[in-house]
Design a protein around this motif. Structure first.
Motif, mmCIF file in Angstrom:
data_model
loop_
_atom_site.group_PDB
_atom_site.id
_atom_site.type_symbol
_atom_site.label_atom_id
_atom_site.label_comp_id
_atom_site.label_asym_id
_atom_site.label_seq_id
_atom_site.Cartn_x
_atom_site.Cartn_y
_atom_site.Cartn_z
ATOM 1 N N ARG A 1 30.683 35.913 41.295
ATOM 2 C CA ARG A 1 31.480 34.781 41.775
ATOM 3 C C ARG A 1 32.537 34.368 40.766
ATOM 4 O O ARG A 1 33.659 34.031 41.135
ATOM 5 C CB ARG A 1 30.580 33.587 42.096
ATOM 6 C CG ARG A 1 29.699 33.778 43.311
ATOM 7 C CD ARG A 1 30.541 33.863 44.580
ATOM 8 N NE ARG A 1 29.737 34.125 45.740
ATOM 9 C CZ ARG A 1 29.295 33.200 46.575
ATOM 10 N NH1 ARG A 1 29.569 31.941 46.369
ATOM 11 N NH2 ARG A 1 28.565 33.548 47.604
ATOM 12 N N GLU A 2 32.182 34.380 39.492
ATOM 13 C CA GLU A 2 33.173 34.036 38.467
ATOM 14 C C GLU A 2 34.343 35.020 38.481
ATOM 15 O O GLU A 2 35.488 34.638 38.262
ATOM 16 C CB GLU A 2 32.533 34.048 37.075
ATOM 17 C CG GLU A 2 31.736 32.813 36.754
ATOM 18 C CD GLU A 2 31.290 32.810 35.302
ATOM 19 O OE1 GLU A 2 32.145 33.008 34.419
ATOM 20 O OE2 GLU A 2 30.092 32.614 35.070
ATOM 21 N N ALA A 3 34.048 36.279 38.748
ATOM 22 C CA ALA A 3 35.084 37.315 38.740
ATOM 23 C C ALA A 3 36.118 37.101 39.846
ATOM 24 O O ALA A 3 37.255 37.563 39.722
ATOM 25 C CB ALA A 3 34.451 38.693 38.877
ATOM 26 N N VAL A 4 35.744 36.387 40.895
ATOM 27 C CA VAL A 4 36.692 36.101 41.978
ATOM 28 C C VAL A 4 37.918 35.378 41.430
ATOM 29 O O VAL A 4 39.041 35.604 41.877
ATOM 30 C CB VAL A 4 36.012 35.265 43.092
ATOM 31 C CG1 VAL A 4 37.020 34.776 44.114
ATOM 32 C CG2 VAL A 4 34.913 36.079 43.764
ATOM 33 N N TYR A 5 37.709 34.543 40.445
ATOM 34 C CA TYR A 5 38.798 33.770 39.849
ATOM 35 C C TYR A 5 39.119 34.237 38.429
ATOM 36 O O TYR A 5 39.542 33.449 37.586
ATOM 37 C CB TYR A 5 38.462 32.283 39.874
ATOM 38 C CG TYR A 5 38.343 31.769 41.278
ATOM 39 C CD1 TYR A 5 39.477 31.545 42.044
ATOM 40 C CD2 TYR A 5 37.091 31.566 41.852
ATOM 41 C CE1 TYR A 5 39.368 31.103 43.357
ATOM 42 C CE2 TYR A 5 36.979 31.124 43.164
ATOM 43 C CZ TYR A 5 38.117 30.900 43.911
ATOM 44 O OH TYR A 5 38.021 30.465 45.205
ATOM 45 N N ALA A 6 38.917 35.525 38.190
ATOM 46 C CA ALA A 6 39.215 36.081 36.872
ATOM 47 C C ALA A 6 40.678 35.854 36.521
ATOM 48 O O ALA A 6 41.555 35.887 37.388
ATOM 49 C CB ALA A 6 38.887 37.571 36.854
ATOM 50 N N GLU A 7 40.921 35.624 35.261
ATOM 51 C CA GLU A 7 42.277 35.344 34.787
ATOM 52 C C GLU A 7 43.112 36.604 34.625
ATOM 53 O O GLU A 7 44.335 36.525 34.535
ATOM 54 C CB GLU A 7 42.202 34.590 33.461
ATOM 55 C CG GLU A 7 41.549 33.224 33.617
ATOM 56 C CD GLU A 7 41.323 32.531 32.290
ATOM 57 O OE1 GLU A 7 41.845 33.005 31.260
ATOM 58 O OE2 GLU A 7 40.617 31.517 32.297
ATOM 59 N N SER A 8 42.454 37.748 34.581
ATOM 60 C CA SER A 8 43.159 39.021 34.424
ATOM 61 C C SER A 8 42.237 40.150 34.877
ATOM 62 O O SER A 8 41.053 39.922 35.157
ATOM 63 C CB SER A 8 43.531 39.228 32.957
ATOM 64 O OG SER A 8 42.352 39.375 32.178
ATOM 65 N N HIS A 9 42.795 41.365 34.910
ATOM 66 C CA HIS A 9 41.965 42.525 35.243
ATOM 67 C C HIS A 9 40.874 42.726 34.186
ATOM 68 O O HIS A 9 39.741 43.068 34.521
ATOM 69 C CB HIS A 9 42.820 43.788 35.359
ATOM 70 C CG HIS A 9 43.714 43.802 36.552
ATOM 71 N ND1 HIS A 9 43.237 43.700 37.838
ATOM 72 C CD2 HIS A 9 45.060 43.889 36.660
ATOM 73 C CE1 HIS A 9 44.241 43.731 38.687
ATOM 74 N NE2 HIS A 9 45.374 43.834 38.004
ATOM 75 N N LEU A 10 41.217 42.477 32.932
ATOM 76 C CA LEU A 10 40.224 42.624 31.859
ATOM 77 C C LEU A 10 39.112 41.580 31.980
ATOM 78 O O LEU A 10 37.949 41.878 31.725
ATOM 79 C CB LEU A 10 40.893 42.546 30.486
ATOM 80 C CG LEU A 10 41.753 43.743 30.093
ATOM 81 C CD1 LEU A 10 42.443 43.487 28.755
ATOM 82 C CD2 LEU A 10 40.924 45.019 30.034
#
Length: 114
Positions: free
Chosen positions: A44-53
């Motif tokens: 779920r956190e990855a849905v709003y990731a700030e970048s690809h990294l």
């Protein structure tokens, strides 16, 4: 993957309650609860990731939590806190999540360097 990880987390929560209330097991079950519910939280956190990294990092944490969850499930099975049937079912679901997460990481890494 969000739905699958949520369904898995619910199964882990229910197993935790069973182990705590019926088997009076608190140490291993709490570890399982933490790692098994963390998988979906990181997805779920990855849905709003700030970048690809950042996305890759969140999914990598979820991947590690899957691995840890598989370890706790194996210990619970080998110490007869859960049946082989329970173990196989949860292990299958967790392994499927692991494969999906790993595939997503590989795909995202490929897209970093076209």
């Amino acid at each position: 993957m969000k739905e699958k990880s949520t369904r898995f987390a619910i199964r882990i929560i229910n197993l935790y309650k069973y182990l705590r209330d019926c088997k009076k097991e608190t140490i291993l079950s709490k570890q399982l609860l933490r790692s098994g519910t963390s998988i979906g939280a990181n997805i779920r956190e990855a849905v709003y990731a700030e970048s690809h990294l950042d996305f890759i990092h969140k999914y990598s944490v979820a991947q590690k939590e899957c691995s840890e969850t598989l370890y706790w499930l194996e210990l619970l099975n080998k110490t007869d806190y859960i049946t082989t049937e329970q173990y196989v079912s949860l292990d299958t679901d967790c392994t499927e999540l692991m494969k999906m997460i790993t595939s997503s990481i590989i795909t995202r890494k490929k897209n970093l360097h076209p």
